[in-house]
Design a protein around this motif. Structure first.
Motif, PDB file in Angstrom:
ATOM      1  N   ASP A 176      -4.722  11.029  -6.225  1.00 14.47           N
ATOM      2  CA  ASP A 176      -5.309  11.083  -4.882  1.00 14.47           C
ATOM      3  C   ASP A 176      -4.261  10.904  -3.774  1.00 14.47           C
ATOM      4  OD1 ASP A 176      -4.708   8.409  -5.413  1.00 14.47           O
ATOM      5  OD2 ASP A 176      -6.559   7.647  -4.519  1.00 14.47           O
ATOM      6  N   ALA A 177      -3.025  11.143  -4.086  1.00 10.10           N
ATOM      7  CA  ALA A 177      -1.923  10.884  -3.150  1.00 10.10           C
ATOM      8  C   ALA A 177      -2.017  11.727  -1.884  1.00 10.10           C
ATOM      9  CB  ALA A 177      -0.589  11.141  -3.843  1.00 10.10           C
ATOM     10  N   THR A 178      -1.312  11.258  -0.857  1.00  9.59           N
ATOM     11  CA  THR A 178      -1.194  11.955   0.419  1.00  9.59           C
ATOM     12  C   THR A 178       0.279  12.172   0.722  1.00  9.59           C
ATOM     13  OG1 THR A 178      -3.198  10.901   1.269  1.00  9.59           O
ATOM     14  CG2 THR A 178      -1.690  11.821   2.896  1.00  9.59           C
ATOM     15  N   TRP A 179       0.613  13.373   1.177  1.00 13.06           N
ATOM     16  CA  TRP A 179       1.960  13.674   1.698  1.00 13.06           C
ATOM     17  C   TRP A 179       1.755  14.083   3.141  1.00 13.06           C
ATOM     18  CZ3 TRP A 179       5.258  16.283   4.518  1.00 13.06           C
ATOM     19  CH2 TRP A 179       6.624  16.208   4.244  1.00 13.06           C
ATOM     20  N   GLU A 180       2.458  13.402   4.084  1.00  9.60           N
ATOM     21  CA  GLU A 180       2.243  13.752   5.484  1.00  9.60           C
ATOM     22  C   GLU A 180       3.502  13.580   6.319  1.00  9.60           C
ATOM     23  OE1 GLU A 180      -0.728  11.225   7.301  1.00  9.60           O
ATOM     24  OE2 GLU A 180      -0.037   9.501   6.144  1.00  9.60           O
ATOM     25  N   GLY A 181       3.632  14.500   7.272  1.00  9.48           N
ATOM     26  CA  GLY A 181       4.636  14.392   8.315  1.00  9.48           C
ATOM     27  C   GLY A 181       3.924  13.942   9.577  1.00  9.48           C
ATOM     28  N   VAL A 182       4.422  12.889  10.212  1.00  9.61           N
ATOM     29  CA  VAL A 182       3.749  12.329  11.384  1.00  9.61           C
ATOM     30  C   VAL A 182       4.706  12.270  12.570  1.00  9.61           C
ATOM     31  CG1 VAL A 182       2.144  10.972   9.985  1.00  9.61           C
ATOM     32  CG2 VAL A 182       4.298   9.930  10.733  1.00  9.61           C
ATOM     33  N   GLY A 183       4.137  12.094  13.752  1.00  3.34           N
ATOM     34  CA  GLY A 183       4.934  11.962  14.958  1.00  3.34           C
ATOM     35  C   GLY A 183       5.030  13.270  15.722  1.00  3.34           C
ATOM     36  N   GLU A 216      -3.112  20.112  -2.992  1.00  4.62           N
ATOM     37  CA  GLU A 216      -2.594  20.354  -1.641  1.00  4.62           C
ATOM     38  C   GLU A 216      -1.108  20.035  -1.554  1.00  4.62           C
ATOM     39  OE1 GLU A 216      -4.819  18.677   1.602  1.00  4.62           O
ATOM     40  OE2 GLU A 216      -6.713  19.470   0.840  1.00  4.62           O
ATOM     41  N   ILE A 217      -0.657  18.992  -2.259  1.00  4.89           N
ATOM     42  CA  ILE A 217       0.772  18.662  -2.249  1.00  4.89           C
ATOM     43  C   ILE A 217       1.565  19.772  -2.938  1.00  4.89           C
ATOM     44  CG2 ILE A 217       2.523  17.016  -3.050  1.00  4.89           C
ATOM     45  CD1 ILE A 217       0.367  14.810  -2.713  1.00  4.89           C
ATOM     46  N   ASN A 240       6.187   4.728   2.824  1.00  4.78           N
ATOM     47  CA  ASN A 240       5.470   5.207   1.647  1.00  4.78           C
ATOM     48  C   ASN A 240       4.669   4.104   0.981  1.00  4.78           C
ATOM     49  OD1 ASN A 240       6.744   7.579   2.237  1.00  4.78           O
ATOM     50  ND2 ASN A 240       8.224   7.441   0.586  1.00  4.78           N
ATOM     51  N   LEU A 241       3.597   4.512   0.307  1.00  2.31           N
ATOM     52  CA  LEU A 241       2.769   3.590  -0.467  1.00  2.31           C
ATOM     53  C   LEU A 241       2.914   3.917  -1.947  1.00  2.31           C
ATOM     54  CD1 LEU A 241      -0.533   3.572   1.651  1.00  2.31           C
ATOM     55  CD2 LEU A 241       1.411   1.981   1.763  1.00  2.31           C
ATOM     56  N   PHE A 242       2.756   2.895  -2.773  1.00  7.76           N
ATOM     57  CA  PHE A 242       2.895   3.014  -4.218  1.00  7.76           C
ATOM     58  C   PHE A 242       1.745   2.260  -4.880  1.00  7.76           C
ATOM     59  CE2 PHE A 242       6.947   3.382  -2.204  1.00  7.76           C
ATOM     60  CZ  PHE A 242       7.577   4.406  -2.886  1.00  7.76           C
ATOM     61  N   ARG A 243       1.331   2.742  -6.050  1.00  9.84           N
ATOM     62  CA  ARG A 243       0.270   2.098  -6.814  1.00  9.84           C
ATOM     63  C   ARG A 243       0.643   2.150  -8.292  1.00  9.84           C
ATOM     64  NH1 ARG A 243      -4.401   5.430  -6.758  1.00  9.84           N
ATOM     65  NH2 ARG A 243      -4.159   5.380  -4.521  1.00  9.84           N
ATOM     66  N   ARG A 255       1.328   7.561  -1.296  1.00 14.29           N
ATOM     67  CA  ARG A 255       1.465   8.217   0.005  1.00 14.29           C
ATOM     68  C   ARG A 255       2.950   8.375   0.329  1.00 14.29           C
ATOM     69  NH1 ARG A 255       0.076   4.905   5.022  1.00 14.29           N
ATOM     70  NH2 ARG A 255       2.257   4.285   4.824  1.00 14.29           N
ATOM     71  N   THR A 256       3.303   9.575   0.760  1.00 15.26           N
ATOM     72  CA  THR A 256       4.604   9.826   1.374  1.00 15.26           C
ATOM     73  C   THR A 256       4.317  10.110   2.837  1.00 15.26           C
ATOM     74  OG1 THR A 256       5.603  10.723  -0.635  1.00 15.26           O
ATOM     75  CG2 THR A 256       6.593  11.372   1.456  1.00 15.26           C
ATOM     76  N   ARG A 257       4.889   9.294   3.707  1.00 17.42           N
ATOM     77  CA  ARG A 257       4.730   9.513   5.158  1.00 17.42           C
ATOM     78  C   ARG A 257       6.129   9.554   5.763  1.00 17.42           C
ATOM     79  NH1 ARG A 257       0.879   5.655   8.192  1.00 17.42           N
ATOM     80  NH2 ARG A 257      -0.657   7.200   7.562  1.00 17.42           N
TER      81      ARG A 257
END
Length: 189
Positions: free
Chosen positions: A62-69, A84-85, A148-151, A161-163
């Motif tokens: 269920d990971a998320t990869w996102e570019g922000v800012g 999607e990734i 980033n988040l890790f589980r 999550r990669t942010r």
């Protein structure tokens, strides 16, 4: 010499588990960056599709990869879930790229890893720096912050999550690199 109590043994075990989690998270993050380098240094990987699947192995389902800012919102957006990734990375490494990306190397600094009290979640922050060189001679240096988040899933740490947030992009003089490999032989036997 003092006697080892159950409490002191439990405290020592908990500290060791945090250190082991930090080390594994560091390896997961570094492997991700390694697999994103160009030319791909992973020996035996035949194409970008195989590379992408190796990258996806580092993520939770269920990971998320996102570019922000300001800069990355419109360039990268957000991808949720492995499908999607995968599509995101297929856009990044298309079958035909013009101009072709010849060199892209990732450098990580300013590491902070925090293993949460539950022992199965963590976050990490880095500053990421990378030079790019294209076949037409153009190049740039990109700097980003990662949050980033890790589980821990089935006993292994994965990225959930990669942010990434742009810090700067600097154009480099044309043909800035005089020597660079056409293929990596780093891990070749």
């Amino acid at each position: 010499m003092s006697e080892v109590t159950a409490e002191s043994f439990a405290a020592l075990t908990a500290r060791l588990e945090v250190l082991e989690a930090e080390a594994e998270i560091r390896r997961v993050q570094a492997r991700y960056m390694f697999l994103c380098d160009t030319p791909n240094p992973e020996y035996g990987v035949k194409d970008n599709q195989e590379r992408i699947e190796l990258i996806l192995d580092l993520y939770t389902e269920d990971a998320t990869w996102e570019g922000v800012g300001e800069y990355y919102d419109n360039q990268f957006g957000q991808a949720v879930g492995k499908d999607e990734i995968r599509a995101h990375f297929n856009r990044f490494w298309p079958e035909q790229q013009d101009p072709e990306l010849l060199l892209n190397a990732h450098y990580l600094t300013s590491e902070q890893i925090h293993v949460h009290a539950d022992g199965i979640n963590a976050d990490g922050q880095w500053i990421h720096f990378q030079p790019w060189l294209y076949a037409d001679g153009t190049g740039l240096i990109r700097g980003s912050r990662l949050n980033n988040l890790f589980r821990k899933v089935d006993g292994a740490w994965k990225m959930s999550r990669t942010r990434t947030e742009n810090v700067f992009i600097v154009p480099l003089p044309d043909n800035f690199a005089s020597d660079y490999p056409s293929a990596s032989v780093l891990l070749r036997p």
